[in-house]
Design an enzyme around this catalytic site. Structure first.
Site, PDB file in Angstrom:
ATOM      1  N   SER A  30       0.813  -1.223   0.000  1.00  0.00           N
ATOM      2  CA  SER A  30       0.000   0.000   0.000  1.00  0.00           C
ATOM      3  C   SER A  30       0.844   1.269   0.000  1.00  0.00           C
ATOM      4  O   SER A  30       0.282   2.375   0.042  1.00  0.00           O
ATOM      5  CB  SER A  30      -0.895   0.043   1.245  1.00  0.00           C
ATOM      6  OG  SER A  30      -1.526  -1.165   1.423  1.00  0.00           O
ATOM      7  N   CYS A  82     -12.392  -8.428  19.847  1.00  0.00           N
ATOM      8  CA  CYS A  82     -13.649  -7.749  19.499  1.00  0.00           C
ATOM      9  C   CYS A  82     -14.892  -8.390  20.134  1.00  0.00           C
ATOM     10  O   CYS A  82     -15.938  -7.747  20.250  1.00  0.00           O
ATOM     11  CB  CYS A  82     -13.806  -7.687  17.984  1.00  0.00           C
ATOM     12  SG  CYS A  82     -13.382  -9.205  17.143  1.00  0.00           S
ATOM     13  N   HIS A  98     -20.893  -8.209  15.629  1.00  0.00           N
ATOM     14  CA  HIS A  98     -20.858  -9.486  16.352  1.00  0.00           C
ATOM     15  C   HIS A  98     -22.085  -9.567  17.265  1.00  0.00           C
ATOM     16  O   HIS A  98     -22.508  -8.559  17.845  1.00  0.00           O
ATOM     17  CB  HIS A  98     -19.601  -9.572  17.237  1.00  0.00           C
ATOM     18  CG  HIS A  98     -18.321  -9.816  16.483  1.00  0.00           C
ATOM     19  ND1 HIS A  98     -18.244  -9.915  15.118  1.00  0.00           N
ATOM     20  CD2 HIS A  98     -17.042  -9.985  16.939  1.00  0.00           C
ATOM     21  CE1 HIS A  98     -16.989 -10.141  14.759  1.00  0.00           C
ATOM     22  NE2 HIS A  98     -16.237 -10.179  15.843  1.00  0.00           N
TER      23      HIS A  98
HETATM   24  N1  LIG Z   1     -11.386  -6.774  12.476  1.00  0.00           N
HETATM   25  C1  LIG Z   1     -11.761  -6.754  13.751  1.00  0.00           C
HETATM   26  O1  LIG Z   1     -12.969  -6.767  14.093  1.00  0.00           O
HETATM   27  C2  LIG Z   1     -10.715  -6.697  14.835  1.00  0.00           C
HETATM   28  C3  LIG Z   1     -11.143  -6.461  16.129  1.00  0.00           C
HETATM   29  C4  LIG Z   1     -10.205  -6.423  17.165  1.00  0.00           C
HETATM   30  C5  LIG Z   1      -8.874  -6.616  16.859  1.00  0.00           C
HETATM   31  N2  LIG Z   1      -8.489  -6.852  15.575  1.00  0.00           N
HETATM   32  C6  LIG Z   1      -7.054  -7.026  15.313  1.00  0.00           C
HETATM   33  O2  LIG Z   1      -6.586  -5.850  14.666  1.00  0.00           O
HETATM   34  C7  LIG Z   1      -5.541  -6.180  13.759  1.00  0.00           C
HETATM   35  C8  LIG Z   1      -5.900  -5.662  12.380  1.00  0.00           C
HETATM   36  O3  LIG Z   1      -7.130  -6.222  11.966  1.00  0.00           O
HETATM   37  P1  LIG Z   1      -7.861  -5.773  10.616  1.00  0.00           P
HETATM   38  O4  LIG Z   1      -9.177  -6.442  10.664  1.00  0.00           O
HETATM   39  O5  LIG Z   1      -7.799  -4.303  10.405  1.00  0.00           O
HETATM   40  O6  LIG Z   1      -6.920  -6.503   9.507  1.00  0.00           O
HETATM   41  P2  LIG Z   1      -6.778  -6.162   7.941  1.00  0.00           P
HETATM   42  O7  LIG Z   1      -8.001  -5.547   7.416  1.00  0.00           O
HETATM   43  O8  LIG Z   1      -6.284  -7.409   7.320  1.00  0.00           O
HETATM   44  O9  LIG Z   1      -5.593  -5.059   7.900  1.00  0.00           O
HETATM   45  C9  LIG Z   1      -4.257  -5.375   8.210  1.00  0.00           C
HETATM   46  C10 LIG Z   1      -3.396  -4.128   8.118  1.00  0.00           C
HETATM   47  O10 LIG Z   1      -2.046  -4.491   8.432  1.00  0.00           O
HETATM   48  C11 LIG Z   1      -1.194  -3.961   7.414  1.00  0.00           C
HETATM   49  N3  LIG Z   1       0.051  -4.726   7.318  1.00  0.00           N
HETATM   50  C12 LIG Z   1       0.215  -6.025   6.956  1.00  0.00           C
HETATM   51  N4  LIG Z   1       1.527  -6.342   6.965  1.00  0.00           N
HETATM   52  C13 LIG Z   1       2.188  -5.225   7.367  1.00  0.00           C
HETATM   53  C14 LIG Z   1       3.556  -4.905   7.535  1.00  0.00           C
HETATM   54  N5  LIG Z   1       4.522  -5.814   7.353  1.00  0.00           N
HETATM   55  N6  LIG Z   1       3.887  -3.644   7.928  1.00  0.00           N
HETATM   56  C15 LIG Z   1       2.928  -2.709   8.120  1.00  0.00           C
HETATM   57  N7  LIG Z   1       1.607  -2.943   7.952  1.00  0.00           N
HETATM   58  C16 LIG Z   1       1.258  -4.191   7.574  1.00  0.00           C
HETATM   59  C17 LIG Z   1      -2.025  -4.063   6.169  1.00  0.00           C
HETATM   60  O11 LIG Z   1      -1.463  -3.277   5.140  1.00  0.00           O
HETATM   61  P3  LIG Z   1      -1.741  -3.596   3.572  1.00  0.00           P
HETATM   62  O12 LIG Z   1      -3.092  -3.020   3.277  1.00  0.00           O
HETATM   63  O13 LIG Z   1      -0.646  -2.847   2.899  1.00  0.00           O
HETATM   64  O14 LIG Z   1      -1.685  -5.061   3.401  1.00  0.00           O
HETATM   65  C18 LIG Z   1      -3.348  -3.524   6.702  1.00  0.00           C
HETATM   66  O15 LIG Z   1      -3.284  -2.125   6.797  1.00  0.00           O
HETATM   67  C19 LIG Z   1      -5.372  -7.705  13.861  1.00  0.00           C
HETATM   68  O16 LIG Z   1      -4.359  -7.998  14.820  1.00  0.00           O
HETATM   69  C20 LIG Z   1      -6.706  -8.165  14.377  1.00  0.00           C
HETATM   70  O17 LIG Z   1      -6.629  -9.397  15.070  1.00  0.00           O
HETATM   71  C21 LIG Z   1      -9.367  -6.866  14.562  1.00  0.00           C
END
Ligand SMILES: NC(=O)c1ccc[n+]([C@@H]2O[C@H](COP(=O)([O-])OP(=O)(O)OC[C@H]3O[C@@H](n4cnc5c(N)ncnc54)[C@H](OP(=O)(O)O)[C@@H]3O)[C@@H](O)[C@H]2O)c1
Length: 329
Positions: A38, A126, A242
């Site tokens: 990105s 979450c 959820h």
């Molecule tokens: N979704 C939920 O409801 C939720 C709730 C509580 C906690 N979480 C936690 O929050 C975290 C993120 O969840 P999400 O749902 O937002 O995931 P997601 O939509 O898959 O987004 C992941 C993010 O991480 C970035 N990323 C991946 N590899 C990276 C790297 N090497 N260096 C820097 N950035 C990197 C991605 O960038 P690119 O776009 O460039 O790939 C993207 O911005 C996870 O640990 C998840 O368990 C999620």
């Protein structure tokens, strides 16, 4: 405040940006990090374009508070030896059970932020966040001996690739075409028009990692290592929101009205009257944790049951983290 978002292009990162804007968080500078994929992308914040960068050396000097929403392995690598001065509010599971790191839902245990030495603050799972809020309200009236939860968790809980996969699967179903294996990479099964009673990996005892998180995190946040809860976590084909079906068993008969009052007066909880339902689609995009269908068990006056819904990307993740940052400043 100089604010950094690590994982700015993900579901939680983008929701964090929206919430910072909505709540008028005092952002003097904004720095956005994501992966190489990105780099160079522009994201709008308060009408201005901000360019996404990859994480550089000394990244921690670039902001006063970071919202970190990347996968567990990336968070582990980035933060394992963190010694910076900036606050990092981390959404991964990496630090949640670390005794040196506070695990915070501001409405429940926000006080721990006043005494911590840690510059990392962990944001709970979450499902844990809305669950523990309802339990904290109930425990003001009576402490359940045993709690049993079935969590119906939306696809967005597994990130942006999961939502994309659910939408792709729906397309295959619409045209009545066989689902190829590469349309089942995230979930391992067909989620569209279906559900999957597994989130994470199973232990030898048959409990999933998501179910274990709910129990262990709840115990830490409630400050009650004996808190007795068992969860079954199920992935459902809902995009955002959820839902939890919860049963609490008490030692003696409980006063349902008093429990209802405690839930209704708890910050950020909205208790719905008996004739109103809430669905995840209605909870999505809102900040409240909704409690509905609060009722006694017809066969046992020591038991209550209720239904809970919340937006997993907002109160379940980004909003909770922004509230933590608001408490810190
Ligand atoms: N979704 C939920 O409801 C939720 C709730 C509580 C906690 N979480 C936690 O929050 C975290 C993120 O969840 P999400 O749902 O937002 O995931 P997601 O939509 O898959 O987004 C992941 C993010 O991480 C970035 N990323 C991946 N590899 C990276 C790297 N090497 N260096 C820097 N950035 C990197 C991605 O960038 P690119 O776009 O460039 O790939 C993207 O911005 C996870 O640990 C998840 O368990 C999620």
């Amino acid at each position: 405040m100089r604010v950094g978002i690590i994982g700015a292009t993900g579901l939680v990162g983008r929701t964090t940006l929206k919430i910072l804007e909505e709540r008028g968080f005092p952002v003097s500078e904004l720095i956005l990090f994501a992966s190489q994929r990105s780099a160079g992308e522009k994201i709008l914040f308060k009408g201005e374009e901000v360019e996404v960068m990859t994480i550089s050396d000394n990244w921690d000097l670039l902001a006063d508070v970071f919202f970190c929403s990347v996968d567990d392995d990336v968070a582990q690598e980035l933060l394992k030896d963190y010694k910076g001065e900036a606050w990092v509010i981390d959404k991964s599971k990496v630090f949640r059970m670390d005794p040196r790191v506070p695990l915070v839902v501001p409405e429940v245990n926000g006080d721990v932020l006043k005494t911590t030495d840690s510059r990392i603050v962990a944001n709970p799972n979450c499902t844990t966040i809305p669950f523990v809020m309802a339990l904290a309200a109930i425990r003001k009236m009576a402490r359940p001996q045993r709690t049993v939860v079935t969590a119906l968790q939306s696809a967005s809980g597994a990130g942006k690739a999961a939502i994309e996969e659910l939408r792709l699967q729906r397309e295959y179903l619409t045209v009545d075409q066989e689902m190829p294996a590469d349309a089942r990479e995230v979930f391992g099964h067909t989620l569209a028009a279906n559900l999957i009673p597994q989130i994470g990996s199973f232990s030898e005892a048959g409990e999933s990692s998501e179910e274990r998180k709910l129990r262990e995190e709840s115990r830490k946040i409630l400050g009650d290592p004996e808190f007795s809860v068992h969860a079954t976590c199920v992935r459902v084909p809902v995009e955002v929101g959820h839902s939890l079906s919860v049963t609490c068993v008490f030692e003696e008969a409980v006063d349902l009205k008093a429990i209802g009052k405690s839930l209704a007066s708890f910050p950020s909880i909205k208790l719905l009257p008996d004739n109103l339902l809430i669905t995840p689609v209605e909870a999505a995009g809102t900040d409240e944790v909704y409690v509905a269908r609060l009722r006694n068990d017809p066969a046992d006056e020591r038991m209550i049951h209720f239904w809970l819904c919340a937006d997993n990307l907002r109160k379940g993740a980004a909003l909770n983290a922004v509230q933590i940052a608001e408490s810190l400043i």
